[in-house]
Design an enzyme around this catalytic site. Structure first.
Site, PDB file in Angstrom:
ATOM      1  N   GLY A   1     -36.440   0.234 -61.437  1.00 36.93           N
ATOM      2  CA  GLY A   1     -35.679   0.945 -62.084  1.00 36.93           C
ATOM      3  C   GLY A   1     -36.421   1.993 -62.943  1.00 36.93           C
TER       4      GLY A   1
ATOM      5  N   ARG B   1     -34.270   0.880 -35.580  1.00 34.83           N
ATOM      6  CA  ARG B   1     -35.150  -0.340 -36.246  1.00 34.83           C
ATOM      7  C   ARG B   1     -34.694  -1.776 -35.596  1.00 34.83           C
ATOM      8  NH1 ARG B   1     -33.654   1.512 -42.408  1.00 34.83           N
ATOM      9  NH2 ARG B   1     -35.380   3.053 -42.354  1.00 34.83           N
TER      10      ARG B   1
ATOM     11  N   TYR C   1     -33.316 -11.901 -47.851  1.00 36.03           N
ATOM     12  CA  TYR C   1     -32.393 -11.319 -48.815  1.00 36.03           C
ATOM     13  C   TYR C   1     -30.951 -11.778 -48.609  1.00 36.03           C
ATOM     14  CZ  TYR C   1     -29.909  -7.195 -50.668  1.00 36.03           C
ATOM     15  OH  TYR C   1     -29.115  -6.256 -51.509  1.00 36.03           O
TER      16      TYR C   1
ATOM     17  N   ASN D   1     -22.473  -0.004 -48.150  1.00 36.07           N
ATOM     18  CA  ASN D   1     -23.607   1.031 -48.301  1.00 36.07           C
ATOM     19  C   ASN D   1     -23.284   2.024 -49.389  1.00 36.07           C
ATOM     20  OD1 ASN D   1     -23.893  -0.173 -45.605  1.00 36.07           O
ATOM     21  ND2 ASN D   1     -25.682   1.152 -45.573  1.00 36.07           N
TER      22      ASN D   1
HETATM   23  P1  NAD Z   1     -32.379  -0.760 -57.926  1.00 42.78           P
HETATM   24  O1  NAD Z   1     -33.634  -0.990 -57.271  1.00 42.78           O
HETATM   25  O2  NAD Z   1     -32.087   0.662 -58.399  1.00 42.78           O
HETATM   26  O3  NAD Z   1     -31.975  -1.492 -59.153  1.00 42.78           O
HETATM   27  C1  NAD Z   1     -32.401  -2.800 -59.347  1.00 42.78           C
HETATM   28  C2  NAD Z   1     -32.933  -2.949 -60.762  1.00 42.78           C
HETATM   29  O4  NAD Z   1     -33.270  -4.376 -60.908  1.00 42.78           O
HETATM   30  C3  NAD Z   1     -34.049  -2.103 -61.150  1.00 42.78           C
HETATM   31  O5  NAD Z   1     -33.781  -1.552 -62.326  1.00 42.78           O
HETATM   32  C4  NAD Z   1     -35.034  -3.135 -61.153  1.00 42.78           C
HETATM   33  O6  NAD Z   1     -36.121  -2.587 -62.205  1.00 42.78           O
HETATM   34  C5  NAD Z   1     -34.427  -4.324 -61.638  1.00 42.78           C
HETATM   35  N1  NAD Z   1     -35.248  -5.702 -61.480  1.00 42.78           N
HETATM   36  C6  NAD Z   1     -35.692  -5.834 -60.418  1.00 42.78           C
HETATM   37  N2  NAD Z   1     -36.247  -7.196 -60.509  1.00 42.78           N
HETATM   38  C7  NAD Z   1     -36.180  -7.610 -61.916  1.00 42.78           C
HETATM   39  C8  NAD Z   1     -36.657  -8.795 -62.353  1.00 42.78           C
HETATM   40  N3  NAD Z   1     -37.289  -9.611 -62.051  1.00 42.78           N
HETATM   41  N4  NAD Z   1     -36.223  -8.635 -64.033  1.00 42.78           N
HETATM   42  C9  NAD Z   1     -35.395  -7.719 -64.288  1.00 42.78           C
HETATM   43  N5  NAD Z   1     -35.173  -6.452 -63.711  1.00 42.78           N
HETATM   44  C10 NAD Z   1     -35.220  -6.468 -62.414  1.00 42.78           C
HETATM   45  O7  NAD Z   1     -31.148  -1.080 -56.814  1.00 42.78           O
HETATM   46  P2  NAD Z   1     -29.494  -0.899 -56.712  1.00 42.78           P
HETATM   47  O8  NAD Z   1     -29.336  -0.566 -55.434  1.00 42.78           O
HETATM   48  O9  NAD Z   1     -29.099  -0.166 -57.990  1.00 42.78           O
HETATM   49  O10 NAD Z   1     -29.289  -2.578 -56.508  1.00 42.78           O
HETATM   50  C11 NAD Z   1     -28.423  -3.221 -57.683  1.00 42.78           C
HETATM   51  C12 NAD Z   1     -27.854  -4.484 -57.112  1.00 42.78           C
HETATM   52  O11 NAD Z   1     -26.995  -4.362 -56.078  1.00 42.78           O
HETATM   53  C13 NAD Z   1     -29.102  -5.463 -56.667  1.00 42.78           C
HETATM   54  O12 NAD Z   1     -28.714  -6.752 -56.863  1.00 42.78           O
HETATM   55  C14 NAD Z   1     -28.792  -5.201 -55.113  1.00 42.78           C
HETATM   56  O13 NAD Z   1     -29.290  -6.219 -54.178  1.00 42.78           O
HETATM   57  C15 NAD Z   1     -27.430  -4.919 -54.888  1.00 42.78           C
HETATM   58  N6  NAD Z   1     -26.910  -4.295 -53.651  1.00 42.78           N
HETATM   59  C16 NAD Z   1     -27.119  -2.817 -53.517  1.00 42.78           C
HETATM   60  C17 NAD Z   1     -26.701  -2.082 -52.541  1.00 42.78           C
HETATM   61  C18 NAD Z   1     -27.044  -0.637 -52.157  1.00 42.78           C
HETATM   62  O14 NAD Z   1     -26.421   0.124 -51.329  1.00 42.78           O
HETATM   63  N7  NAD Z   1     -27.461   0.112 -53.162  1.00 42.78           N
HETATM   64  C19 NAD Z   1     -25.962  -2.849 -51.438  1.00 42.78           C
HETATM   65  C20 NAD Z   1     -25.917  -4.059 -51.483  1.00 42.78           C
HETATM   66  C21 NAD Z   1     -26.123  -4.934 -52.678  1.00 42.78           C
HETATM   67  C1  UD2 Z   2     -28.154  -2.086 -45.384  1.00 41.10           C
HETATM   68  C2  UD2 Z   2     -28.993  -2.377 -46.733  1.00 41.10           C
HETATM   69  C3  UD2 Z   2     -29.955  -3.505 -46.722  1.00 41.10           C
HETATM   70  C4  UD2 Z   2     -29.054  -4.619 -46.108  1.00 41.10           C
HETATM   71  C5  UD2 Z   2     -28.419  -4.190 -44.905  1.00 41.10           C
HETATM   72  C6  UD2 Z   2     -27.503  -5.432 -44.238  1.00 41.10           C
HETATM   73  C7  UD2 Z   2     -29.444  -0.322 -48.194  1.00 41.10           C
HETATM   74  C8  UD2 Z   2     -30.093   0.672 -48.710  1.00 41.10           C
HETATM   75  N1  UD2 Z   2     -29.756  -1.105 -47.162  1.00 41.10           N
HETATM   76  O1  UD2 Z   2     -29.164  -1.761 -44.608  1.00 41.10           O
HETATM   77  O2  UD2 Z   2     -30.550  -3.599 -48.099  1.00 41.10           O
HETATM   78  O3  UD2 Z   2     -28.213  -5.065 -47.129  1.00 41.10           O
HETATM   79  O4  UD2 Z   2     -27.382  -2.971 -45.267  1.00 41.10           O
HETATM   80  O5  UD2 Z   2     -26.682  -5.116 -43.410  1.00 41.10           O
HETATM   81  O6  UD2 Z   2     -28.171  -0.560 -48.871  1.00 41.10           O
HETATM   82  N2  UD2 Z   2     -31.459   5.458 -41.027  1.00 41.10           N
HETATM   83  C9  UD2 Z   2     -31.812   6.620 -40.061  1.00 41.10           C
HETATM   84  N3  UD2 Z   2     -32.836   7.313 -40.540  1.00 41.10           N
HETATM   85  C10 UD2 Z   2     -33.445   6.852 -41.779  1.00 41.10           C
HETATM   86  C11 UD2 Z   2     -33.226   5.907 -42.505  1.00 41.10           C
HETATM   87  C12 UD2 Z   2     -32.218   5.140 -41.962  1.00 41.10           C
HETATM   88  O7  UD2 Z   2     -31.599   6.828 -39.040  1.00 41.10           O
HETATM   89  O8  UD2 Z   2     -34.393   7.672 -42.305  1.00 41.10           O
HETATM   90  C13 UD2 Z   2     -30.556   4.487 -40.159  1.00 41.10           C
HETATM   91  C14 UD2 Z   2     -30.908   3.026 -40.152  1.00 41.10           C
HETATM   92  O9  UD2 Z   2     -31.701   2.622 -39.112  1.00 41.10           O
HETATM   93  C15 UD2 Z   2     -29.117   2.361 -40.038  1.00 41.10           C
HETATM   94  C16 UD2 Z   2     -28.602   3.484 -40.929  1.00 41.10           C
HETATM   95  O10 UD2 Z   2     -29.397   4.480 -41.303  1.00 41.10           O
HETATM   96  O11 UD2 Z   2     -28.907   2.391 -38.853  1.00 41.10           O
HETATM   97  C17 UD2 Z   2     -28.511   2.943 -42.364  1.00 41.10           C
HETATM   98  O12 UD2 Z   2     -29.595   2.553 -42.785  1.00 41.10           O
HETATM   99  P1  UD2 Z   2     -29.925   2.106 -44.440  1.00 41.10           P
HETATM  100  O13 UD2 Z   2     -31.035   1.542 -44.681  1.00 41.10           O
HETATM  101  O14 UD2 Z   2     -29.369   3.186 -45.470  1.00 41.10           O
HETATM  102  O15 UD2 Z   2     -28.784   0.803 -44.737  1.00 41.10           O
HETATM  103  P2  UD2 Z   2     -28.393  -0.446 -43.686  1.00 41.10           P
HETATM  104  O16 UD2 Z   2     -27.057  -0.545 -43.487  1.00 41.10           O
HETATM  105  O17 UD2 Z   2     -29.110  -0.499 -42.509  1.00 41.10           O
END
Ligand code: NAD
Ligand code: UD2
Length: 311
Positions: free
Chosen positions: A35, A271, A144, A173
């Site tokens: 972050g 992938r 994860y 996503n």
């Molecule tokens: P992000 O990397 O932008 O945010 C995560 C934050 O946690 C960062 O600010 C990082 O500095 C902080 N952090 C990491 N390790 C830490 C630690 N040990 N102590 C204190 N702070 C710490 O990611 P995001 O996309 O905002 O994800 C937030 C949450 O949502 C996560 O738990 C992630 O697994 C979950 N999530 C996100 C998505 C998505 O599509 N973005 C999908 C599924 C789940």
């Molecule tokens: C999401 C989560 C991952 C895990 C997974 C579980 C994110 C970013 N990732 O992966 O953490 O939770 O779900 O199912 O939320 N792709 C391309 N070109 C690129 C990048 C990606 O074709 O440059 C494809 C990739 O191969 C996939 C799709 O886009 O088929 C989505 O990729 P992603 O990494 O955004 O998310 P996903 O669903 O694979």
């Protein structure tokens, strides 16, 4: 209300903080590993705690002292690849710190009204069944996914055993402003946006026909607010998504329309472990009043307009 957001300086946390700061006192605990302090420059230094969520005694003391009404636990190792490379470290952050936070609230925070845990669609793994329902067979394919599953099950159990008001949300996503496109494993829409912005070629891994349930960040915020206001969500797990699926090729066409230009693209090998299709059933959240406000066009338009003005 007094709210603690762990991981609040990240993509999702910064949007939640921006929303809740209007009517609440918001604290952020973040070690800035992925972050950025600048994501939450509207939070003053007194409310920004730069600390590792794994620092157990510190976190316990913080909960004891501040008596938060709401805890939103987002801090985690978010990269699947990183959990595969270093599962012991990610287990400490993703499971142990979750358990410690739950325990600190159980022992020392009688004021707690809601504990939200950020789970992930990753828990479903590569199962064929669509749409993914909460009861769908779980098949974690990475540390994860196991860690997210453990976290949500602990949250649920703390409700059952100790009546702690917990809710776990399986994020699908998520996309929107401030999602960091810098890693090849960043959210695909943040990568596609960067490529369009910089006129660089985009690579589809596979044939581009893979589908996802993309949810705009503001709909995620809406869902979290609904869950916080709803005691019926205690002890429950919900999918947080839109219930619709769209392919990458279709999304690429939307980018072309919104940017009013095209970029070159290529196809590479899929992938390994990539999921072909993903879509959520969202009946659970709908029953609480959640209705996504953004479809993919309105969400992408808002995101791209923001991103164009962002340096
Ligand atoms: P992000 O990397 O932008 O945010 C995560 C934050 O946690 C960062 O600010 C990082 O500095 C902080 N952090 C990491 N390790 C830490 C630690 N040990 N102590 C204190 N702070 C710490 O990611 P995001 O996309 O905002 O994800 C937030 C949450 O949502 C996560 O738990 C992630 O697994 C979950 N999530 C996100 C998505 C998505 O599509 N973005 C999908 C599924 C789940
Ligand atoms: C999401 C989560 C991952 C895990 C997974 C579980 C994110 C970013 N990732 O992966 O953490 O939770 O779900 O199912 O939320 N792709 C391309 N070109 C690129 C990048 C990606 O074709 O440059 C494809 C990739 O191969 C996939 C799709 O886009 O088929 C989505 O990729 P992603 O990494 O955004 O998310 P996903 O669903 O694979």
């Amino acid at each position: 209300m007094k709210i603690l957001i762990t991981g609040g300086a990240g993509f999702i946390g910064s949007h939640l903080a921006a929303y809740f700061i209007n009517d609440n006192e918001v604290f952020i605990l973040d070690n800035l590993s992925t972050g950025h302090r600048s994501n939450v420059d509207f939070i003053d230094d007194a409310h920004f705690i730069e600390e590792d969520v794994m620092h157990k005694s510190f976190v316990t003391e913080l909960i004891k002292q501040k008596q938060f009404d709401i805890v939103i636990h987002l801090a985690a190792v978010v990269s699947v690849v990183e959990t595969i490379n270093n599962p012991i470290n990610s287990q400490s952050i993703n499971i142990d710190s979750t358990l410690n936070l739950l325990e600190a609230n159980r022992q020392y925070n009688a004021k707690l009204k809601k504990f939200i845990f950020a789970s992930s669609a990753a828990v479903y793994g590569n199962t064929d069944e669509l749409p993914k329902q909460i009861e769908t067979f779980i098949d974690p394919e990475s540390p994860y996914a196991i860690e997210k599953y453990a976290g949500e099950q602990y949250a649920k159990l703390y409700n059952k055993l100790y009546d702690l008001p917990t809710t776990a949300l399986r994020f699908f996503n998520v996309y929107g402003p401030r999602q960091d496109p810098s890693s090849p494993y960043s959210g695909v829409l943040s990568i596609m946006d960067k490529k369009f912005k910089n006129d660089e070629p985009f690579t589809f891994f596979g044939d581009g026909e893979q589908t996802r349930d993309f949810v705009y960040i503001k709909d995620l915020v809406q869902a979290v607010a609904i869950v916080i206001d709803n005691e019926a969500s205690n002890g429950k797990i919900y999918n947080l998504a839109t219930g619709t699926q769209i392919s990458l090729l279709q999304i690429f066409e939307k980018f072309k329309l919104i940017y009013n230009k095209s970029i070159s693209y290529q196809f590479a090998e899929p992938r390994s472990g990539d999921i072909k299709h993903s879509c959520a059933e969202i009946k659970g959240l709908e029953a609480l009043g959640f209705k996504p406000k953004y479809d993919i066009v309105s969400g992408l338009t808002e995101y791209i307009n923001y991103s164009k003005t962002d340096k």
